[in-house]
Write a protein that holds these residues in place. Structure first.
Motif, PDB file in Angstrom:
ATOM      1  N   ASN A 124      33.850  -9.537  -2.523  1.00 12.16           N
ATOM      2  CA  ASN A 124      34.431  -8.220  -2.816  1.00 12.16           C
ATOM      3  C   ASN A 124      35.951  -8.177  -2.812  1.00 12.16           C
ATOM      4  OD1 ASN A 124      34.396  -5.237  -3.017  1.00 12.16           O
ATOM      5  ND2 ASN A 124      35.111  -5.327  -0.896  1.00 12.16           N
ATOM      6  N   HIS A 125      36.595  -9.048  -2.084  1.00 11.96           N
ATOM      7  CA  HIS A 125      38.056  -8.958  -2.079  1.00 11.96           C
ATOM      8  C   HIS A 125      38.706 -10.330  -2.157  1.00 11.96           C
ATOM      9  CE1 HIS A 125      37.858  -9.723   2.316  1.00 11.96           C
ATOM     10  NE2 HIS A 125      39.114 -10.061   2.224  1.00 11.96           N
ATOM     11  N   ARG A 126      40.001 -10.277  -2.310  1.00 10.06           N
ATOM     12  CA  ARG A 126      40.770 -11.475  -2.581  1.00 10.06           C
ATOM     13  C   ARG A 126      41.266 -12.009  -1.252  1.00 10.06           C
ATOM     14  NH1 ARG A 126      44.020 -12.594  -7.517  1.00 10.06           N
ATOM     15  NH2 ARG A 126      45.863 -13.709  -6.841  1.00 10.06           N
TER      16      ARG A 126
ATOM     17  N   GLY B 294      41.719 -11.660 -10.024  1.00 11.40           N
ATOM     18  CA  GLY B 294      41.994 -10.223  -9.945  1.00 11.40           C
ATOM     19  C   GLY B 294      41.701  -9.746  -8.544  1.00 11.40           C
ATOM     20  N   SER B 295      40.797  -8.792  -8.441  1.00 12.53           N
ATOM     21  CA  SER B 295      40.521  -8.176  -7.148  1.00 12.53           C
ATOM     22  C   SER B 295      39.466  -8.932  -6.332  1.00 12.53           C
ATOM     23  CB  SER B 295      40.037  -6.741  -7.379  1.00 12.53           C
ATOM     24  OG  SER B 295      38.935  -6.757  -8.257  1.00 12.53           O
ATOM     25  N   ILE B 296      38.888  -9.969  -6.873  1.00 14.20           N
ATOM     26  CA  ILE B 296      37.770 -10.635  -6.196  1.00 14.20           C
ATOM     27  C   ILE B 296      38.071 -12.112  -5.911  1.00 14.20           C
ATOM     28  CG2 ILE B 296      36.006  -9.136  -7.192  1.00 14.20           C
ATOM     29  CD1 ILE B 296      35.560 -11.562  -9.217  1.00 14.20           C
TER      30      ILE B 296
ATOM     31  N   LEU C 101      47.384  -4.773 -15.960  1.00 14.35           N
ATOM     32  CA  LEU C 101      46.026  -5.318 -16.032  1.00 14.35           C
ATOM     33  C   LEU C 101      45.348  -4.859 -17.313  1.00 14.35           C
ATOM     34  CD1 LEU C 101      44.663  -4.735 -12.391  1.00 14.35           C
ATOM     35  CD2 LEU C 101      45.429  -6.880 -13.415  1.00 14.35           C
TER      36      LEU C 101
ATOM     37  N   CYS D  44      36.859   1.447  -8.907  1.00  9.10           N
ATOM     38  CA  CYS D  44      36.905   0.174  -8.187  1.00  9.10           C
ATOM     39  C   CYS D  44      37.742  -0.857  -8.937  1.00  9.10           C
ATOM     40  CB  CYS D  44      35.513  -0.374  -7.957  1.00  9.10           C
ATOM     41  SG  CYS D  44      34.415   0.747  -7.086  1.00  9.10           S
ATOM     42  N   GLU D  45      37.706  -0.832 -10.262  1.00 10.69           N
ATOM     43  CA  GLU D  45      38.468  -1.809 -11.037  1.00 10.69           C
ATOM     44  C   GLU D  45      39.551  -1.144 -11.881  1.00 10.69           C
ATOM     45  OE1 GLU D  45      38.463  -5.231 -11.089  1.00 10.69           O
ATOM     46  OE2 GLU D  45      37.152  -5.146  -9.346  1.00 10.69           O
ATOM     47  N   MET D  46      39.761   0.132 -11.656  1.00  9.39           N
ATOM     48  CA  MET D  46      40.808   0.904 -12.328  1.00  9.39           C
ATOM     49  C   MET D  46      40.740   0.803 -13.857  1.00  9.39           C
ATOM     50  SD  MET D  46      44.065   1.119  -9.919  1.00  9.39           S
ATOM     51  CE  MET D  46      44.741  -0.501 -10.023  1.00  9.39           C
TER      52      MET D  46
ATOM     53  N   MET E 284      32.341  -3.819 -12.231  1.00  6.07           N
ATOM     54  CA  MET E 284      32.323  -5.153 -11.620  1.00  6.07           C
ATOM     55  C   MET E 284      32.974  -5.158 -10.244  1.00  6.07           C
ATOM     56  SD  MET E 284      32.980  -7.473 -14.960  1.00  6.07           S
ATOM     57  CE  MET E 284      32.429  -9.077 -14.442  1.00  6.07           C
ATOM     58  N   GLY E 285      33.349  -3.990  -9.761  1.00  8.47           N
ATOM     59  CA  GLY E 285      33.986  -3.932  -8.452  1.00  8.47           C
ATOM     60  C   GLY E 285      33.015  -3.531  -7.360  1.00  8.47           C
ATOM     61  N   THR E 286      33.580  -2.893  -6.350  1.00  2.00           N
ATOM     62  CA  THR E 286      32.838  -2.600  -5.131  1.00  2.00           C
ATOM     63  C   THR E 286      31.526  -1.866  -5.370  1.00  2.00           C
ATOM     64  OG1 THR E 286      34.904  -2.559  -3.916  1.00  2.00           O
ATOM     65  CG2 THR E 286      33.057  -1.427  -2.912  1.00  2.00           C
TER      66      THR E 286
ATOM     67  N   ARG F  22      42.172  -3.651  -2.507  1.00  2.00           N
ATOM     68  CA  ARG F  22      41.762  -4.803  -3.315  1.00  2.00           C
ATOM     69  C   ARG F  22      42.840  -5.152  -4.338  1.00  2.00           C
ATOM     70  NH1 ARG F  22      37.560  -3.732  -6.379  1.00  2.00           N
ATOM     71  NH2 ARG F  22      36.657  -5.800  -6.390  1.00  2.00           N
ATOM     72  N   PHE F  23      43.617  -4.154  -4.731  1.00  2.00           N
ATOM     73  CA  PHE F  23      44.674  -4.440  -5.702  1.00  2.00           C
ATOM     74  C   PHE F  23      46.001  -4.784  -5.037  1.00  2.00           C
ATOM     75  CE2 PHE F  23      41.428  -2.256  -7.974  1.00  2.00           C
ATOM     76  CZ  PHE F  23      41.332  -3.014  -9.119  1.00  2.00           C
TER      77      PHE F  23
ATOM     78  N   LEU G  35      46.197  -8.239  -4.669  1.00  2.00           N
ATOM     79  CA  LEU G  35      46.506  -8.875  -5.953  1.00  2.00           C
ATOM     80  C   LEU G  35      47.994  -8.744  -6.262  1.00  2.00           C
ATOM     81  CD1 LEU G  35      45.588  -9.867  -8.815  1.00  2.00           C
ATOM     82  CD2 LEU G  35      44.738  -7.582  -9.233  1.00  2.00           C
TER      83      LEU G  35
END
Lengths: 435, 541, 405
Positions: B232-234, B256-258, B400, B434-436, B465-467, C41-42, C45
């Motif tokens: 879920n996160h980076r 990206g975010s994952i 993005l 979640c992925e903006m 594809m996010g949370t 989460r961003f 990034l």
């Protein structure tokens, strides 16, 4: 926490609130310990009793209870207790100025109502507040379907296109209509709750009335997202109905759960009339037991442990979603007593390939007897003064059966009642004495 | 009946790269893809743009190709690459004697591998295991394989190429030992399509054995299944490799975010054997632990699997099989005009495309040189345009989005500005928080003729594809598209159902912890509240 | 970043958005879920910060309402700290974050002059220009700090000891509450130690982005606390925000300091007093109960108290007091959130948040409002015009009235 109380309720979802209320109405002192606000903040305000059983949609939920498997909470309780729980809720809600009612068959028997959703689907439900009563829609020929600019969750065009796919709705005229945003451009997108809170205020009601009046005149009913106020105050909906001069019907929507918040509001108000205290932001992590009796539960809060002593305990900690049941690779357990819940070790066997299939995991929970006491494999109660309620109880799938609030209500009622009776047995003088 | 010079089969990075290369050399070409864009392995791998370090010891030539192509792809595919760099970390379980030969092999291949103080490495990547013994930094990077294919397609289109997705090749026609055309079936309409051509390039990856079979050729391509986990996160901002001979579960790639952890390697019969299993997920977690000790505490969003197209003429399989690529001119087997590209890896997609295009051009007598390394796939958007866009899109997500959209950015911007001027108060809300991903981007992608479903939109935008894995955004998206009159293939409810079903496939093998909660929230919304399950049997068409 | 402070527990259920008072008051705040775990989460990034982060009041209602233990407010405060590293917060925020320090600088100036200096229309206009709203209820400096006054407070005959952390609000603006605490603890048989080494707990610094200052204060306080802890003396505070800072924020934000000095959780003084009652050390009852008129009290639970999972011991104290009819207002956040509601761009939001509480207090028919938190008290007085006291002040009043010396 030095005060010994009669009944300690863990969890503040519908099951916990109902259990607390039931015990409090029997004159018991009640403390509710909660880690988070409970599921009502994300759920609807009507009570689904039983929408589907044996693969069939039910018009009469009571008739469907016989089709349920023997381990289903409704079967464990029996229909008469479920009815008593429903009656209690009807009474409390009415007392708080938030009346609930059921739809009726042409013969006058109570039955499920089919409620329109913001996806344009229909869902069976049983106890309805005034604003969510679809009766006006059945008669309506021409229906105004309202959305609000900026409200992403409700699109009239989608709703109309999907409602038309139901036979009884195919011939109706629909008038999709977008209300202008009451707030203009905002940094955050609006939710139905934002709008409902606006409508709590006269300015918001004016906005809604002025905009609906323009179109409602030519229609028999108005379908709109759940925005007619955020509290359990039926007068708002009645005021709007009168002002628009056309019956308003709210649709079921996704979280945040405006309807659930109204129900929570009504139940908490009722609870505060009794000997009731609420401890927020505390997570129960451990139980202290003495033979078959639990003496206290220990909460972890702000890094410190604190013991809550009571005569009886209701665990309404929720299921997988609420955190009362924890899943790990190959195992499942109840979160306070760490009761193991038997599952196949291969996680793949917990579910079916089809997302809305008949999953094992969706029914996982604590096994209880008809009094809501947790049972071991041989059918013996683990503890005499512990009662489970709501989704922590196994044996049902709230989502596919459409029985979530109904089971929460019935098991909460029974657990609260049993806890009150058990606390009474141990009851030496009045509540509130000290250790 | 369509006519062209070359038909390229396979819409992954290699096929798209080949289409682009041919078109840039002035050769008319059409690309056919059986599914959506990059529906095969190009969107089903760890997304590592190799420095070559992983291959340095075993296959130094491959390693050299990797580092050269790595540098080229960074340059031409700026929007697809995140220049993160990478670490090779020696864990207590790895053989310290491997380090020196590895470092030497990197030097030989031209890979800049610099040893780093372990403490410094831990400062840069605090979640990395404190037990690691040695660390080297290498020029690894992260690449979005789907976007790479998409941007190659956009570039190819600019040079006259044509891409036809959802077209499965059912026959390859030959006359007098020469290729003369193909038949394809539109898998959405069911209609058949004939294309006359002089050459066929088989760039079908894991399916390339099957395509060769259509032409009556027997080649040794074995799909090899690899499963990966998405977190879920980076928790790492660099690619982290274990410093040992390449094995399973030894690469973490931030995306990206994952973060992605890969990969397993199991031979399979079917190129579309892409349903991940719980056993694979658990095994990957075991393997990932020496690099990230908290790996089990990180939340898994989903797992996915892809198949590597291993070219195995000598019966080598799995990790032993070469990761190198092979251009095979089937004239040697008696079929002129048919060229296949077997094996290989995404990092060298451009070189593979160049080699196969060289072969085709030689046959066609075209002498134009390859220019694919010189020209960017997508011209950089000008800053004035980005400034204008900032009025309508959340500034943070703007870059993005610009990277995702590529050539479509000006169009999206224009639409939003028009709508803004028309006073439509819908604005440009984020539909996927979640992925903006905003409405304007989704609408543009949805209107693309190659888009048929929410899943197609997801691949291009990262919607769902996010949370929350689609719990909120799929409903919002379908509602907005119906409202704005953008048609998709299936009915709105069926589309959402299928979208959720696809997400469920990846979630099922890791149904525990927070992700199980997320799943229950999704079921509460779509079954409990919206009755999507019941409606399936109660709605008419 | 610790394993706990990451966005993984969030399932996007929106419960925190429902209970966020700021999100309710303004649609320009993205809300806790978006600004916290979703945006985190961003941030990882490397994306630029969302412009609405500053709206977060750090009131903790997201943490209280979250069923999944997502550390929302901590994520937000860490993000603010990062942002403040890149862009130093302005003078206004410095002023609001360092009230204690200013008080120390101004120590030599008489309170009357200080208050005249700070609260006269001209200064308020200057402060307003600086970004402190001229309508905001800035508290008045006390003539002497609590600690100065405590030195002159005669304590005698107590054989038990307790260390009291007054918190800046009591120390600088509201010594009376501190003295009431001292009196009541004395009455329960405790000698009260108020160490001079204590400095501001650092919460206002965290909330305003002065991370290094918060850290320096934490270091000093933790070292002091450790010394008293080692002597086995309980340490208490009457301020919920200070307690929260020591219990949960410091170990989370400065784990190395917590490790170095060990954790000394501050006990809630009201809970401590309840325990005194339980142990028979403090008697609340009296024989001449009937002689006192009933006191109607409306109680407001500070958000930072609710966040500690400790129930409402202050309210319980009120309930145990003979002749006091207490009611829980249960009307949500008061809006002030420390220094938040003083800020010009936040003032209206804070008033809007507190409106329900103000109305409830006004309509309650109570003689007095009660709340543990100093700035909540200021805000309640400002919004409802009903005086608002700390529970311990009511305890002292009643005990003195019931048992005249």
């Amino acid at each position: 926490m030095s005060r010994i109380i009669d009944v300690l309720v863990v969890g503040s979802g519908l099951a916990g609130l109902v259990a607390a209320l039931t015990a409090a109405r029997e004159g018991r002192s009640v403390r509710m310990v909660t880690d988070g606000m409970g599921s009502l903040a994300i759920s609807g305000g009507c009570v689904d009793l039983l929408g589907y059983a044996g693969g069939q949609r039910l018009n009469d939920p009571w008739s469907g209870m016989d089709l349920l498997p023997p381990a289903h909470p409704y079967r464990l309780l029996g229909a008469s207790r479920v009815r008593a729980a429903v009656d209690m809720l009807l009474q409390c809600a009415a007392d708080q100025g938030w009346p609930l009612h059921t739809a009726a068959t042409p013969e006058g028997a109570p039955c499920n109502a089919l409620l329109p959703t913001i996806m344009g689907t229909l869902k069976p439900s049983y106890l309805l507040p005034d604003g969510l009563d679809p009766a006006a829609l059945a008669r309506a020929r021409r229906i105004l379907v309202a959305g609000v600019h900026g409200l992403r969750d409700c699109r009239p065009a989608l709703i109309v296109s999907q409602l038309r796919r139901y036979r009884d709705w195919a011939d109706k005229d629909f008038v999709p209509f977008m209300l202008p945003s009451p707030l203009g451009a905002t940094h955050r997108s609006l939710s139905a709750l934002d709008l409902a809170r606006l409508v709590d205020r006269p300015r918001g009601r004016d906005w809604l009335i002025q905009n609906l009046r323009k179109h409602a005149g030519q229609c028999d009913a108005v379908l709109l997202p759940p925005i007619c106020g955020s509290r359990a105050d039926a007068s708002i909906w009645h005021e709007l109905n009168q002002a628009v001069a056309c019956p308003l019907v709210e649709m079921l929507s996704i979280p945040p759960g405006v309807g659930g918040l109204r129900l929570r509001d009504a139940l908490l108000r009722e609870l505060r009339r009794h000997d009731f205290e609420l401890v927020e932001n505390a997570r129960i992590i451990r139980a202290t037991t003495d033979g078959k009796r639990c003496t206290s539960l220990t909460a972890l809060a702000a890094g410190q442990e604190r013991r809550h002593t009571a005569r009886a305990f209701v665990l309404a900690t929720g299921g997988i979603l609420g955190g009362g049941i924890e899943l790990a690779p190959g195992s499942a357990r109840e979160s306070v007593f760490k009761l193991d819940i038997p599952v196949p070790s291969d996680v793949t066997l917990w579910s079916e390939p089809e997302i809305f299939g008949n999953h094992v995991f969706s029914r996982l929970g604590v096994r209880v007897d008809g009094e809501m006491r947790p049972q071991d494999d041989s059918g013996q109660a683990w503890y005499d003064n512990i009662f489970f309620a709501g989704r922590s109880v196994g044996g049902y799938d709230f989502a596919t059966e459409k029985s979530g609030h109904g089971v929460a209500l019935a098991t909460g009622w029974q657990a609260g009642r049993m806890a009150a009776a058990t606390a009474g047995k141990f009851h030496e003088p009045a509540s509130g004495e000290q250790l | 009946m369509l006519e062209t010079t070359v038909v390229v089969i396979g819409g992954g990075a290699t096929g798209m790269g080949t289409l682009r290369d041919l078109c840039m050399r002035g050769v008319p070409a059409i690309l056919l893809e059986q599914g959506g864009l990059a529906h095969g392995t190009s969107s089903r791998f760890h997304g590592l743009l190799h420095s070559g370090g992983r291959y340095a010891v075993n296959d130094n030539e491959s390693a050299r190709e990797c580092i050269e192509e790595n540098m080229i792809v960074r340059r031409i595919g700026r929007q697809c690459v995140e220049e993160t760099e990478g670490f090779f970390a020696l864990t207590p379980g790895d053989d310290p004697a491997y380090v020196e030969p590895w470092a030497e092999a990197c030097r030989k291949a031209g890979i800049d591998a610099q040893e780093l103080d372990v403490a410094e490495a831990l400062r840069l990547e605090p979640n990395l295991s404190p037990d690691i013994r040695r660390v080297f930094r290498v020029p690894d990077s992260c690449v979005d394989g789907f976007r790479l294919a998409l941007h190659n397609a956009m570039s190819a289109r600019r040079h006259g190429g044509r891409v036809m997705t959802y077209h499965e090749v059912t026959a390859i026609h030959q006359r007098n030992g020469k290729v003369c055309g193909v038949t394809a079936r539109n898998s959405i309409s069911g209609e058949s399509l004939e294309i006359a051509c002089q050459c066929v390039v088989n760039a079908a990856g894991s399916w390339s054995g099957r395509i060769a079979g259509l032409a009556g050729l027997d080649v040794a391509v074995s799909p090899d299944r690899g499963t990966l986990i998405v977190f879920n996160h980076r928790f790492t901002s660099r690619v982290i490799n274990r410093l040992h001979p390449g094995a399973d579960g030894d690469i973490f790639v931030p995306h990206g975010s994952i973060t992605i952890l890969g990969t397993t390697s199991t031979p399979t019969e079917r190129p579309d054997d892409t349903t991940p299993t719980c056993t694979e997920v658990l095994r990957l977690l075991d393997l990932g632990e020496p690099l990230f000790p908290a790996v089990r505490q990180y939340r898994i969003l989903r797992a996915f699997a892809g198949t590597r197209p291993l070219y195995t003429p000598g019966n080598a399989a799995g990790r032993k099989a070469s990761r190198n690529f092979h251009v095979v001119d089937h004239a040697e087997q008696g079929l002129e005009g048919m060229v296949s590209i077997f094996g290989g890896k995404l990092t060298t997609y451009r070189l593979m495309a160049e080699r196969v295009s060289d072969n085709v051009c030689a046959r066609l007598g075209v002498h134009a040189p390859c220019r694919t390394a010189d020209e960017a796939l997508i011209p950089d958007p000008d800053q004035a345009m980005l400034r204008r866009a900032a009025r309508y899109f959340p500034v943070q997500g703007l870059q993005l989005m610009a990277d995702r959209l590529g050539d479509d950015l000006p169009d999206v911007l224009q639409q939003v500005e028009l709508a803004g001027r028309a006073g439509e108060s819908d604005g440009n809300p984020l539909l996927c928080e979640c992925e903006m991903v905003s409405l304007a981007e989704i609408e543009r992608v949805a209107r693309d003729p190659s888009t048929h479903s929410l899943t197609d939109i997801r691949l291009r935008t990262r919607l769902g594809m996010g949370t929350c894995q689609g719990t909120f955004c799929s409903l919002r998206t379908i509602g907005a598209l119906v409202e704005h009159g953008v048609p998709l293939e299936l009915s709105p409810t069926d589309n959402v159902r299928r979208f959720l079903q696809e997400r469920w496939r990846g979630l099922r093998p890791a149904l525990w912890g927070t992700q199980a909660r997320e799943m229950e929230l999704g079921r509460a919304v779509y079954a409990g509240t919206l009755n999507l399950d019941g409606a399936a049997n109660e709605q008419d068409n | 970043m610790s394993v706990r402070i990451n966005p993984d527990q969030c399932i996007a259920c929106t419960t925190c958005v429902v209970h966020c008072p700021v999100a309710e008051a303004t649609p320009n705040f993205l809300g806790p879920r978006m600004i916290g775990p979703a945006y985190e989460r961003f941030r990882l990034l490397g994306l630029a910060e969302d412009p609405s982060l500053h709206y977060c009041a750090n009131c903790k209602n997201c943490d209280i309402s979250c069923p999944h233990d997502v550390p929302v407010s901590s994520i937000n405060m860490l993000a603010r700290a990062e942002q403040c590293k890149k862009q130093r917060p302005g003078l206004r925020d410095w002023v609001l974050a360092h009230g204690e320090l200013q008080a120390r600088w101004l120590r030599l100036i008489p309170a009357g002059l200080k208050n005249f200096g700070m609260l006269n229309p001209v200064t308020r206009a200057v402060l307003d220009a600086l970004g402190i709203d001229k309508r905001a209820p800035l508290p008045r400096f006390a003539s002497q700090t609590f600690r100065q006054q405590a030195r002159g407070f005669r304590q005698s005959g107590q054989n038990r000891k307790v260390v009291f952390f007054p918190g800046c609000y009591v120390d600088v603006y509201d010594p009376r509450t501190g003295l009431d605490m001292l009196w009541t603890l004395n009455r329960a048989g405790y000698e009260v130690i108020v160490p001079d080494e204590f400095v501001c707990c650092g919460l206002p610094m965290v909330a305003n982005g002065f991370w290094q200052d918060a850290r320096a204060n934490a270091e000093r306080n933790l070292a002091t606390l450790a010394r008293w802890r080692e002597q086995g003396i309980p340490i208490i505070t009457g301020c919920p925000s200070c307690a929260l800072m020591f219990k949960t924020e410091l170990p989370e934000f400065f784990p190395d300091l917590a490790e170095k000095h060990g954790l000394t959780p501050l006990e809630d003084a009201q809970e401590f007093l309840l325990d005194c009652v339980e142990r028979g050390e403090l008697r609340l009852e009296s024989e001449n109960r009937a002689s006192l008129p009933e006191l109607r009290v409306i109680y407001h639970a500070p958000c930072h108290l609710r966040a500690q999972g400790n129930g409402l011991p202050g309210l319980e104290l009120m309930r145990r007091l003979p002749g006091v009819a207490s009611r829980n207002a249960d009307a949500g956040c008061c809006g002030i959130s420390g220094s938040y509601g003083f800020k010009k761009e936040k003032y209206a939001i804070a008033q809007d948040i507190g409106a329900t509480l103000f109305r409830t207090v006004r309509e309650s028919g109570a003689h007095v409002a009660v709340s543990e938190c100093g700035t909540c008290r200021v805000q309640i007085l400002h919004g409802s015009e009903l005086p608002c006291l700390h529970p311990v002040s009511i305890v002292r009043q009643r005990l003195e009235a019931l048992n005249p010396a």
